[in-house]
Scaffold this motif. Structure first.
Motif, mmCIF file in Angstrom:
data_model
loop_
_atom_site.group_PDB
_atom_site.id
_atom_site.type_symbol
_atom_site.label_atom_id
_atom_site.label_comp_id
_atom_site.label_asym_id
_atom_site.label_seq_id
_atom_site.Cartn_x
_atom_site.Cartn_y
_atom_site.Cartn_z
ATOM 1 N N TYR A 1 3.800 -5.301 3.460
ATOM 2 C CA TYR A 1 3.322 -5.671 5.358
ATOM 3 C C TYR A 1 4.443 -6.486 5.364
ATOM 4 N N LEU B 1 -3.986 -4.896 11.123
ATOM 5 C CA LEU B 1 -3.276 -4.038 11.298
ATOM 6 C C LEU B 1 -3.759 -3.267 11.678
ATOM 7 N N PRO C 1 -1.711 3.309 3.914
ATOM 8 C CA PRO C 1 -1.838 2.441 5.579
ATOM 9 C C PRO C 1 -0.371 2.222 5.329
ATOM 10 N N ALA D 1 0.137 -2.538 0.136
ATOM 11 C CA ALA D 1 -1.111 -2.258 0.157
ATOM 12 C C ALA D 1 -1.499 -2.174 -1.180
ATOM 13 N N MET E 1 0.581 -0.558 7.473
ATOM 14 C CA MET E 1 1.118 -1.774 7.109
ATOM 15 C C MET E 1 1.978 -2.718 8.058
ATOM 16 N N GLU F 1 -6.875 -1.943 5.405
ATOM 17 C CA GLU F 1 -6.223 -0.996 5.374
ATOM 18 C C GLU F 1 -6.442 0.566 5.399
ATOM 19 N N TYR G 1 -4.645 0.163 -1.117
ATOM 20 C CA TYR G 1 -5.301 1.562 -0.143
ATOM 21 C C TYR G 1 -4.700 2.189 -0.861
#
Length: 810
Positions: free
Chosen positions: A177, A257, A240, A187, A242, A145, A189
């Motif tokens: 995602y 990813l 991110p 996510a 995703m 991520e 992160y």
């Protein structure tokens, strides 16, 4: 025949041509050398294919058979893609996997890839690979991520000022995602960027936005002496997106990813993970047999942040973007925001180009490979990006005119790149249903060449890992035109692939000048080359004006590999006028050598006119030998030619394969001497025919009108005529649907799009006899139903022998 006087002013822009190109050879070839190679072009000019390996369904035996079939068919090389077994969004992979241990980059995978490279070297073929698992865009299981594409996220809190504010700012909601193989994984992160306070009023100015980042601690607790008024506090961070490469091999779904495309650090990391293992395993083949890395068209979605973006923006634009980001979230009406949006897009583009695509080019070239790329659909400037790859590429789909974006061809011309590739004949399920044949492809083929393409990558040639009894076998879900070794017409289809190679040879050895009114002009040092097509569904009988003078024109027919002189050309002013007659979807190269006949008079046939002709229909009995693709051969006499799909016998009604018609014909000696010739006209046929006269190959007819000169193979008296007609897969597949399936169907997408095999059946996995003796075919995607309309099949005729008297011009 429609009479159309077609006056075209095709400007002669030799000065705009570049003698340099993107080819690998040391010098430009001459028109004389091209003439010598025109009938049998070297392997270097052959089309490539996209070779899709579907999940773990690959085998060394299948790899060898695929590559040998490519070589035999006239294919020059392949780009390997590692995809899922299913290739439809939201659809689970095919269950009951035959080779569960053959995961992406497993020991078995590397062994298969090395085997493919070894076999390609043996056969003189070239290989390359799509950089990422899936067909878009750049990523892999090595991308965490933190290393993935980043996007701005924010939360907002309303406060009243003129006091000390103490509160916890909510962490922004993070992306999930989604898409291919969606797992709905959110996510984890996240990193803060800034905390910005915007006054709650209409038309707030950017100067009124306050950066209060220092007032929030690491846990999100804000302590701020807020000025009077009401405020919206934005906690802005990045996470991110995703976005995931797709459609991933089965074992990677939900685990991969997309790489951060705006970070040089992450781009370097991605390409090291792509290239280092490849070079390690294929070092003996890098740069010779294994030649290129591809980035397919961009489908990774938007990215609008990367660590360091703020500093890059300030350096490029001279001001801080963060107040504007906060202001934009509070109001879309501020006129000044429009200018900021443009600046923001420019910085995103710059980072994509400099930290993403240029890094890709540098790393790929450093590894000894070439960079092939379709540079469009993303948040970057296509016109600028065309200059980056070694081979810029476009794409076209079946059912259209074949043209790729002029941004690609014009950009390639400006960058001095002579080669322009194209992902060719990508097909939707409504159109590509195992019904495609070379005649259907001819229209978009010529349209692609007209638009400036000169190297086709046929979409697709799906890897067939199974025993030959399982046909048509693996597919790319519902997508693509079904080339491949299990295609019914793949062997006679070599005539079509050779047509592609002849066209590509002339187009690659010349520089793009212009396209106008169905005429492409390209130039080389000792010849001007014009590619002329008739995309209409009626004959074209026209006069064409070419911007050339003091040259003698020649007609180069790439479908037959012959060069013929022209006798009815005229000069007027700065142009040369040539009368052309073209059938629907017929094409011809009009070549103007610098020297008369280009120094190869022995290769140029004389110009001829037909001054008299008479024809006769070949009546009576035909012996027909049926060779079904998946059953025993049988014979039957036909007293009258007819469409197989209308026959009462199911073995003929649902026939797919090659049916060879045989007849003895009488030819008078006076018909084949002097300035006379005999044309065989097959009338209606479906879909492609290979003609033999007295046991000698007399050509393959792959698009209408199905006519060919057979004079050279005839003798006075009795002659044996054989016409091997191959139809497509559709009727056999519809025939199978008359019986219950001996496997389980998965999701049904409706009549137009079809349905997938849910799982490989146990009898298939265990290599047991098939339960259903009536079902002949084996396929993982079914486009047809029991009541789907059958396709016309076989030789319908009437078959005519046409005797012509000719006037021959010296």
């Amino acid at each position: 025949m429609n009479k159309l006087i077609y006056i075209l002013s095709v400007s002669f822009l030799l000065s705009s041509c570049s003698a340099s190109g993107n080819r690998q050879q040391e010098k430009d070839l001459t028109i004389k050398e091209l003439a010598g190679m025109f009938r049998q072009p070297p392997v270097d000019y052959r089309p490539y294919v996209w070779w899709h390996w579907m999940g773990s369904n690959f085998s060394k035996e299948g790899i060898t058979k695929d590559l040998e079939a490519m070589k035999e068919a006239g294919i020059g090389g392949a780009t390997i893609f590692n995809l899922t077994s299913a290739v439809q969004e939201s659809q689970a992979p095919i269950e009951n996997n035959p080779w569960p241990e053959q995961t992406y980059r497993s020991e078995a995978y590397w062994e298969a890839l090395e085997h493919a490279a070894s076999e390609a070297k043996r056969l003189g073929l070239k290989l390359g690979m799509q950089n990422t698992p899936g067909y878009s865009t750049t990523g892999g299981p090595w991308i965490t991520e933190e290393r993935g594409m980043q996007t701005l996220v924010s939360s907002q809190t309303k406060i009243t000022g003129d006091r000390l504010v103490e509160l916890s700012l909510e962490k922004p909601e993070l992306p999930v995602y989604k898409g291919w193989g969606a797992s709905n994984k959110q996510a984890t992160y996240y990193r803060d960027i800034a905390v910005m306070a915007v006054p709650d009023k209409k038309n707030a100015a950017v100067g009124e936005v306050i950066d209060i980042s220092g007032s929030m601690d690491a846990n999100g607790l804000l302590k701020w002496n807020a000025p009077a008024g009401t405020w919206t506090v934005y906690r802005i961070g990045h996470a991110p997106t995703m976005a995931n490469p797709h459609p991933l091999p089965d074992d990677l779904i939900g685990k991969v990813l997309e790489a951060d495309k705006m970070s040089k650090e992450q781009s370097l990391y991605h390409w090291q993970n792509i290239l280092d293992p490849l070079v390690e395993h294929l070092h003996d083949y890098i740069g010779t047999t294994f030649t290129h890395i591809l980035i397919d068209s961009y489908e990774a979605g938007d990215q609008n942040w990367t660590p360091g973006f703020r500093d890059d923006f300030i350096r490029q634009k001279g001001y801080d973007p963060l107040p504007w980001i906060a202001l934009k979230q509070s109001s879309e009406e501020n006129e000044q925001i429009g200018k900021f949006d443009e600046d923001f897009k420019e910085v995103v583009n710059r980072l994509y180009v400099d930290n993403g695509w240029k890094v890709a080019k540098e790393m790929i070239n450093k590894a000894g490979l070439q960079f092939y790329w379709e540079p469009y659909y993303g948040p970057f400037n296509t016109a600028e990006c065309v200059s980056i790859p070694d081979l810029p590429m476009g794409e076209f789909w079946t059912g259209g005119d074949g043209a790729i974006s002029p941004e690609i061809t014009n950009g390639a011309k400006e960058a001095g790149k002579r080669l322009v590739g194209a992902e060719a004949f990508t097909g939707r399920p409504e159109i590509s249903q195992y019904t495609e044949d070379p005649a259907f492809l001819k229209h978009s083929t010529d349209g692609s060449f007209l638009s400036g393409v000169n190297l086709l990558f046929l979409h697709h040639w799906v890897h067939q890992p199974f025993d030959d009894q399982y046909q048509p076998g693996m597919g790319m879900g519902w997508w693509g035109t079904h080339f491949g070794r299990n295609q019914t017409w793949i062997k006679p289809g070599k005539a079509y692939f050779t047509y592609l190679a002849r066209c590509q040879m002339l187009l690659q050895e010349s520089a793009f000048v212009s396209t106008k009114e169905n005429v492409l002009h390209r130039s080389m040092p000792d010849a001007e080359i014009y590619f002329v097509i008739n995309p209409a569904d009626t004959d074209l009988n026209g006069r064409f004006a070419f911007g050339v003078k003091n040259r003698v024109p020649e007609l180069w027919y790439a479908d037959r590999g012959i060069i013929r002189r022209v006798h009815d050309w005229k000069e007027s002013g700065d142009s040369t006028y040539v009368d052309l007659t073209l059938h629907p979807d017929e094409s011809v190269f009009v070549v103007f050598p610098k020297n008369k006949h280009g120094g190869y008079p022995d290769l140029v046939l004389p110009a001829v006119d037909v001054i008299q002709e008479s024809g006769r229909v070949l009546e009576g009995n035909w012996k027909v030998r049926f060779e079904p693709k998946l059953d025993a051969a049988f014979e039957q006499d036909f007293s009258v030619l007819s469409d197989f799909s209308r026959h009462p016998d199911p073995s003929i009604k649902y026939f797919s394969g090659t049916a060879t018609y045989t007849k003895e014909i009488e030819v008078d000696a006076s018909s084949i001497g002097g300035n006379k010739r005999i044309i065989l006209d097959l009338g209606e046929l479906n879909d492609i025919a290979e003609v033999k006269v007295n046991g000698e190959n007399a050509g393959v007819l792959w698009y209408p009108p199905y006519q060919t000169d057979i004079t050279s193979w005839l003798k006075p008296g009795s002659n044996r005529l054989e016409i091997a007609v191959t139809n497509n897969w559709a009727n056999r597949l519809i025939g199978d649907e008359q019986y219950p399936a001996d496997f389980e169907w998965g999701q049904d997408r409706g009549v137009e799009k079809g349905r997938a095999m849910k799982a490989f059946p146990d009898w298939f996995i265990r290599k047991q006899p098939r339960p259903s003796k009536e079902r002949k075919a084996f396929y993982i995607w079914c486009y047809h139903r029991k009541n789907s309309p059958l396709q016309p099949a076989g030789l319908v005729g009437p078959v005519r022998v046409v005797e012509q008297s000719l006037k021959v011009y010296d």
